[in-house]
Design an enzyme around this catalytic site. Structure first.
Site, PDB file in Angstrom:
ATOM      1  N   LYS A  84       0.848  -1.198   0.000  1.00  0.00           N
ATOM      2  CA  LYS A  84       0.000   0.000   0.000  1.00  0.00           C
ATOM      3  C   LYS A  84       0.882   1.246   0.000  1.00  0.00           C
ATOM      4  O   LYS A  84       1.859   1.323   0.743  1.00  0.00           O
ATOM      5  CB  LYS A  84      -0.910  -0.019   1.229  1.00  0.00           C
ATOM      6  CG  LYS A  84      -1.983   1.066   1.228  1.00  0.00           C
ATOM      7  CD  LYS A  84      -2.892   0.926   2.444  1.00  0.00           C
ATOM      8  CE  LYS A  84      -3.981   1.989   2.456  1.00  0.00           C
ATOM      9  NZ  LYS A  84      -4.808   1.908   3.674  1.00  0.00           N
TER      10      LYS A  84
ATOM     11  N   SER B 274      -9.768   2.245   2.692  1.00  0.00           N
ATOM     12  CA  SER B 274      -8.874   2.901   1.766  1.00  0.00           C
ATOM     13  C   SER B 274      -7.951   1.960   0.977  1.00  0.00           C
ATOM     14  O   SER B 274      -7.443   2.333  -0.071  1.00  0.00           O
ATOM     15  CB  SER B 274      -8.005   3.897   2.527  1.00  0.00           C
ATOM     16  OG  SER B 274      -7.161   3.241   3.445  1.00  0.00           O
TER      17      SER B 274
ATOM     18  N   SER C 201      -9.861   0.033   6.937  1.00  0.00           N
ATOM     19  CA  SER C 201      -9.251   0.109   5.602  1.00  0.00           C
ATOM     20  C   SER C 201      -8.530  -1.157   5.134  1.00  0.00           C
ATOM     21  O   SER C 201      -8.152  -1.254   3.974  1.00  0.00           O
ATOM     22  CB  SER C 201      -8.274   1.280   5.544  1.00  0.00           C
ATOM     23  OG  SER C 201      -8.978   2.489   5.517  1.00  0.00           O
TER      24      SER C 201
END
Lengths: 499, 98
Positions: free
Chosen positions: A78, A153, A177
């Site tokens: 990420k 997210s 997330s």
């Protein structure tokens, strides 16, 4: 082709030299080339660096060196964790082009385990969102249906797994997330106990809630990655100096006879899609068949968790994001020699931050301002105490707590972008875990009958008892895969073949 | 009655160092009002006797051993700076003309 295998199978094939780490990385890059123009899971690919690292692992293996279990297995990272020399944007224009001069502890651990980092994945800007629609670089699409969101997210990480672009991924979870993207893509994601995985090099959103964690397509693969990234780090003052629970053994054990599983009464009903509730209940039946005892528990203050979260997280973010000041790194706008530092700062932050980030910074600035502090931030902190107490009381009656991970399956891209409050509701079942700093897992528990899209099952464990999530998750996954005859992702459309 | 006025939002944006257009301000003031209306319910439950929780862990003042360890070189530290000069961050003027 090995890309549809588990990370554990890939590791075994690497160990027996059936395949090299270089070939395995190349197979994944081929898949990325084939599908990522549609999925858009990645913001940056480091093919040169990844292949060099893979070649190094192959060389060590050929020389007979002892390697860690996942050495040579690829991973998607990420874009909120720093990797030295590799662009780290957090999905924001304000950091576009920034190349950090240091590795996050998570990356240091991945590298020393020989895990091959393929590239950086898309996300909502600074991890604020539930759909990746807040990324400054365009949304990621859900591999189950390209018109739908992959969660957020960490939608880039979850989509990369579901699209077989990587067998492992790293996410971060401030209010859900990791878990909500896992739920809506039919993958597995774990938010470890707060302090279980170092935050050093994780670009901060809300420091008392942020936690990095492992994502994969199976519970065992998630556990193997958890084992690599967890552990005490003196560079993070909130890191827990205790042994990491043996999550890999727990994932393999598959014996939950006599365990007490608490169903949180407040995390169901109004707002939850019918198909989500049905799959959740069917999974409870499976757990009973496996010998677990289901008890209902009440956590009355969870009702206020969402409101408290949307004061605490913006408050902390308004302070954390003050560092993006156009002075030391990132974007600088309007510095034509005639403007003051403050004017340049104002213009830079206006141009560099997206709508949701601005909204939260301003909300947090309000909640922390004198005259409103006690009413908003102060009250939210008290609610946090009440939520912690609810968990403490619930865990006296059971070993783990369970709920649906998200109230609905993946929604359409664009459906909620103009209604912040509707968007925030996606995190209603995941936020309490972050508020209390305990562990949470999401694993797939079936396809909702209305739309044939994956449903997530959430397991919550007390702090530093992360092994319990893996124990229950491993057992449930095995029994569900057995019932379906194949893993859930085998029901997803084959993106590469559909071209 | 709205919880927050347009002027208040403009002031918050100024405090947060984000320049904001009139159109953005209109939009944001409406949204902020709706969001504040929703989050204000935290005030309903927490009584005076409930202590606040700022953090999930009971830790304070964690310090490492005072040992010299390698750190960033000046060029590494300046590598992301929009402008630098002689091993320093170069900034726009910070004092007024007068």
């Amino acid at each position: 082709m090995m890309i549809r295998e588990s990370a554990a199978s890939m590791a075994a094939a690497l160990a027996s030299k059936e395949i090299s780490a270089v070939d395995l990385a190349n197979q994944h890059y081929d898949q990325i080339t084939a599908v990522d123009k549609d999925v858009h899971a990645f913001l940056y690919l480091d093919k040169e660096g990844a292949l060099a690292h893979a070649a190094e692992v192959d060389k060590k293996r050929a020389a007979g060196e002892k390697l860690s279990p996942l050495a040579g297995v690829p991973l998607a990272l990420k874009d909120v964790l720093t990797q030295k020399g590799i662009p780290t944007t957090c999905g924001s224009k304000i950091l576009e082009g920034w190349r950090p001069p240091y590795d996050s502890t998570v990356v240091t651990k991945l590298k020393s385990a020989g895990i091959v980092i393929l590239g950086k994945t898309n996300m909502d800007e600074f991890a604020m969102g539930s759909s990746t629609e807040n990324s400054a670089f365009g949304p990621t699409k859900n591999p189950w249906d390209l018109t739908r969101i992959p969660g957020g997210s960490g939608g880039g990480s979850s989509a990369s797994l579901a699209a077989y672009e990587a067998p492992l991924a790293i996410g971060t979870d401030t209010g859900g997330s990791i878990r909500q993207p896992a739920a809506v893509t039919g993958t597995v994601g774990v938010k470890p106990t707060y302090g279980g995985v170092s935050r050093y090099g994780l670009v901060a959103f809300s420091s008392s809630l942020d936690q990095a964690g492992p994502c994969a397509r199976s519970v065992l693969d998630t556990a193997l990655l958890h084992q690599v990234i967890a552990g005490f780090d003196p560079k993070d003052s909130t890191s827990i100096n205790q042994n990491v629970p043996d999550v890999v053994a727990a994932a393999k054990k598959q014996d939950i006879k006599g365990m007490k599983i608490g169903v949180v009464k407040q995390l169901s009903g109004n707002g939850y899609q019918k198909g989500v509730e049905n799959k959740f209940k069917e999974s409870l039946d499976e757990l009973v068949k496996l010998g677990a005892e289901i008890v209902e528990v009440s956590c009355p203050n969870f009702e206020y968790a969402l409101a408290a979260y949307y004061l605490i997280a913006p408050s902390e973010c308004s302070s954390n994001l003050a560092r993006f000041d156009s002075i030391r790194f990132g974007l600088r706008v309007g510095d034509d020699g005639s403007k003051s530092a403050e004017e340049v700062m104002n213009l830079t932050r206006a141009a560099g931050f997206g709508r949701e980030v601005k909204r939260r910074i301003i909300l947090g600035t309000y909640a922390l301002s004198s005259g409103y502090y006690d009413a908003y931030y102060g009250s939210a902190q008290k609610v946090r105490t009440l939520i912690k107490r609810d968990f403490e009381s619930a865990f006296t009656k059971c070993d783990v707590l369970v709920s649906p991970t998200a109230p609905t399956t993946a929604f359409k891209i664009g459906e909620k972008t103009n209604d912040p409050l509707a968007m925030y509701l996606n995190d209603i079942a995941t936020i309490p875990v972050n508020m209390a700093g305990i562990g949470g897992m999401s694993l797939p528990c079936g396809l909702a009958e209305e739309d044939n899209l994956p449903v997530g099952f959430q397991i919550m464990s007390p702090a530093m008892k992360d092994d319990r999530m893996y124990l229950v998750g491993g057992a449930l996954e095995a029994t569900l895969n057995n019932k379906w005859g194949k893993p859930i992702l085998d029901f997803a459309p084959n993106l590469a073949a559909s071209k | 009655m709205s919880a927050i006025s347009r002027d208040e939002v403009a002031n918050l944006a100024r405090l947060a160092r984000i320049s904001i257009s009139d159109a953005e301000l209109d939009h944001l003031a409406t949204e902020m009002d709706v969001i504040l209306g929703a989050v204000a319910r935290v005030q309903e439950v927490a009584g005076k006797d409930v202590p606040p929780t700022s953090h999930p862990l009971d830790v304070s003042n964690v310090a490492r051993d005072d040992q010299v360890v390698p750190s960033l070189t000046p060029s590494e530290a300046l590598s992301g700076a929009p402008a630098s000069d002689e091993q320093r961050f170069k900034v726009p003027q910070i004092l007024g003309e007068e």
